[in-house]
Design an enzyme around this catalytic site. Structure first.
Site, mmCIF file in Angstrom:
data_model
loop_
_atom_site.group_PDB
_atom_site.id
_atom_site.type_symbol
_atom_site.label_atom_id
_atom_site.label_comp_id
_atom_site.label_asym_id
_atom_site.label_seq_id
_atom_site.Cartn_x
_atom_site.Cartn_y
_atom_site.Cartn_z
ATOM 1 N N ASN A 198 31.074 40.178 36.156
ATOM 2 C CA ASN A 198 30.409 38.873 36.007
ATOM 3 C C ASN A 198 29.312 39.036 34.969
ATOM 4 O OD1 ASN A 198 27.791 39.600 37.326
ATOM 5 N ND2 ASN A 198 29.149 39.903 39.079
ATOM 6 N N ASP A 254 45.838 51.636 41.512
ATOM 7 C CA ASP A 254 44.389 51.476 41.524
ATOM 8 C C ASP A 254 43.846 51.734 40.126
ATOM 9 O OD1 ASP A 254 41.852 52.549 43.897
ATOM 10 O OD2 ASP A 254 41.651 51.650 41.916
ATOM 11 N N SER A 268 40.249 37.746 36.372
ATOM 12 C CA SER A 268 40.032 36.378 36.884
ATOM 13 C C SER A 268 40.981 35.957 37.993
ATOM 14 C CB SER A 268 40.115 35.329 35.751
ATOM 15 O OG SER A 268 38.966 35.403 34.933
ATOM 16 N N THR A 269 41.876 36.834 38.449
ATOM 17 C CA THR A 269 42.866 36.405 39.450
ATOM 18 C C THR A 269 42.439 36.689 40.885
ATOM 19 O OG1 THR A 269 44.067 38.505 39.415
ATOM 20 C CG2 THR A 269 44.739 36.816 37.802
ATOM 21 N N GLY A 270 41.228 37.148 41.074
ATOM 22 C CA GLY A 270 40.725 37.374 42.438
ATOM 23 C C GLY A 270 39.657 36.348 42.762
ATOM 24 N N GLY A 318 35.561 43.419 44.510
ATOM 25 C CA GLY A 318 36.836 43.598 43.813
ATOM 26 C C GLY A 318 36.870 44.802 42.885
ATOM 27 N N VAL A 319 37.453 44.559 41.704
ATOM 28 C CA VAL A 319 37.543 45.627 40.693
ATOM 29 C C VAL A 319 36.151 46.152 40.321
ATOM 30 C CG1 VAL A 319 37.967 45.895 38.219
ATOM 31 C CG2 VAL A 319 39.733 44.952 39.662
ATOM 32 N N ASP A 320 35.226 45.227 40.176
ATOM 33 C CA ASP A 320 33.854 45.570 39.771
ATOM 34 C C ASP A 320 33.259 46.579 40.759
ATOM 35 O OD1 ASP A 320 31.152 43.293 38.687
ATOM 36 O OD2 ASP A 320 31.553 45.407 38.272
ATOM 37 N N TYR A 345 37.727 34.862 40.963
ATOM 38 C CA TYR A 345 37.652 33.741 39.999
ATOM 39 C C TYR A 345 38.855 32.813 40.079
ATOM 40 C CZ TYR A 345 33.389 35.608 37.828
ATOM 41 O OH TYR A 345 32.101 36.028 37.583
HETATM 42 N N1 APR Z 1 42.563 48.190 40.965
HETATM 43 C C1 APR Z 1 43.303 47.230 40.368
HETATM 44 N N2 APR Z 1 43.178 45.917 40.626
HETATM 45 C C2 APR Z 1 42.274 45.560 41.565
HETATM 46 C C3 APR Z 1 41.460 46.506 42.252
HETATM 47 C C4 APR Z 1 41.644 47.868 41.909
HETATM 48 N N3 APR Z 1 40.927 48.840 42.484
HETATM 49 N N4 APR Z 1 40.654 45.811 43.120
HETATM 50 C C5 APR Z 1 40.964 44.510 42.996
HETATM 51 N N5 APR Z 1 41.937 44.345 42.075
HETATM 52 C C6 APR Z 1 42.574 43.111 41.599
HETATM 53 C C7 APR Z 1 42.537 41.914 42.499
HETATM 54 O O1 APR Z 1 43.611 41.970 43.435
HETATM 55 C C8 APR Z 1 42.749 40.794 41.468
HETATM 56 O O2 APR Z 1 44.131 40.640 41.207
HETATM 57 O O3 APR Z 1 41.860 42.713 40.431
HETATM 58 C C9 APR Z 1 42.080 41.334 40.192
HETATM 59 C C10 APR Z 1 40.761 40.671 39.830
HETATM 60 O O4 APR Z 1 40.061 40.337 41.018
HETATM 61 P P1 APR Z 1 38.444 40.453 41.094
HETATM 62 O O5 APR Z 1 38.081 41.872 41.143
HETATM 63 O O6 APR Z 1 38.034 39.559 42.217
HETATM 64 O O7 APR Z 1 37.927 39.887 39.693
HETATM 65 P P2 APR Z 1 37.806 38.388 39.160
HETATM 66 O O8 APR Z 1 38.784 37.466 39.820
HETATM 67 O O9 APR Z 1 37.837 38.532 37.666
HETATM 68 O O10 APR Z 1 36.361 37.941 39.649
HETATM 69 C C11 APR Z 1 35.251 38.594 39.084
HETATM 70 O O11 APR Z 1 34.397 39.168 41.241
HETATM 71 O O12 APR Z 1 33.986 41.295 41.959
HETATM 72 C C12 APR Z 1 33.407 40.172 41.433
HETATM 73 O O13 APR Z 1 31.557 41.025 40.164
HETATM 74 C C13 APR Z 1 32.837 40.433 40.059
HETATM 75 O O14 APR Z 1 31.717 38.336 40.044
HETATM 76 C C14 APR Z 1 32.816 39.032 39.513
HETATM 77 C C15 APR Z 1 34.104 38.436 40.060
#
Ligand code: APR
Length: 190
Positions: free
Chosen positions: A32, A18, A132-134, A40-42, A136
């Protein structure tokens, strides 16, 4: 699970876990352009950091298109309750918004911009998610190769940053990064 590889001026580490639990100087947020949080991470970072993080983000200037941070760029804030000095909010590309080449270039650029910002804040250690792998939708194998090659290239020159950790949330994403890390050729100058 973890593994690492040494490059000219620093080490790249992969861990499955995490991001918000990492004890590093800077934690990188996959944000974003509004910098007002999300899923997600955000979402995880803002929940763990507490309300002061959002309050600090809200103070950042907004450009003519309502963005606090354009795609490919990053902004640095404090880290609230996180065990880090800074959060570096990075906005990665949405896959296939534009050509594949543009997405790849923006994903490379955002990693380089984050590392430069970390060095400007005299950080020694930086922890990235798989940007960007979630939401996005960037394919994990492609993203891993782009991200790790960008870090290899950054570490070809000395800076305060000597530890770059990628924190992968699942085994399949970890494996993708591990595969990419072992496949990247060393730079001749190393
Ligand atoms: N720790 C580590 N990795 C994480 C965690 C965490 N707590 N939560 C999610 N992830 C991973 C996801 O599995 C993915 O592989 O982080 C990666 C990025 O995924 P997203 O968080 O969806 O980010 P992204 O694809 O860059 O999209 C960004 O999503 O949450 C919104 O506000 C954010 O609009 C923006 C978009």
């Amino acid at each position: 699970m973890s593994e690492s590889r040494d490059f000219a001026h620093g080490r790249v580490e992969l861990v499955q876990g995490d991001l918000v639990e990492q004890q590093v100087d800077a934690i990188v947020n996959a944000a974003n352009s509004s910098l007002l949080g999300g899923g997600g991470v955000d979402g995880a970072i803002h929940r763990a950091a507490g309300g002061t993080l959002l309050a600090e983000c809200q103070q950042l200037p907004v450009d003519g298109q309502g963005r606090r941070c354009p795609t490919g760029e990053c902004r640095v804030t404090g880290a609230g309750n996180l065990q880090a000095r800074y959060v570096i909010h990075a906005v990665g590309p949405v896959y296939n918004h534009g050509s594949a080449e543009q997405s790849a270039a923006l994903l490379r650029q955002v990693h380089l911009n984050v590392l430069q910002a970390a060095a400007q804040h005299d950080c020694q250690s930086v922890a990235f998610p798989a940007i960007s792998t979630g939401a996005y939708r960037f394919p994990i194998d492609e993203a891993a190769a782009i991200a790790l090659t960008a870090v290899r290239d950054y570490l070809a020159l000395p800076s305060s940053v000597t530890l770059v950790r990628f924190v992968l949330f699942s085994a399949d994403r970890y494996q993708a990064f591990a595969q990419a890390l072992s496949a990247i050729p060393a730079l001749e100058l190393e």
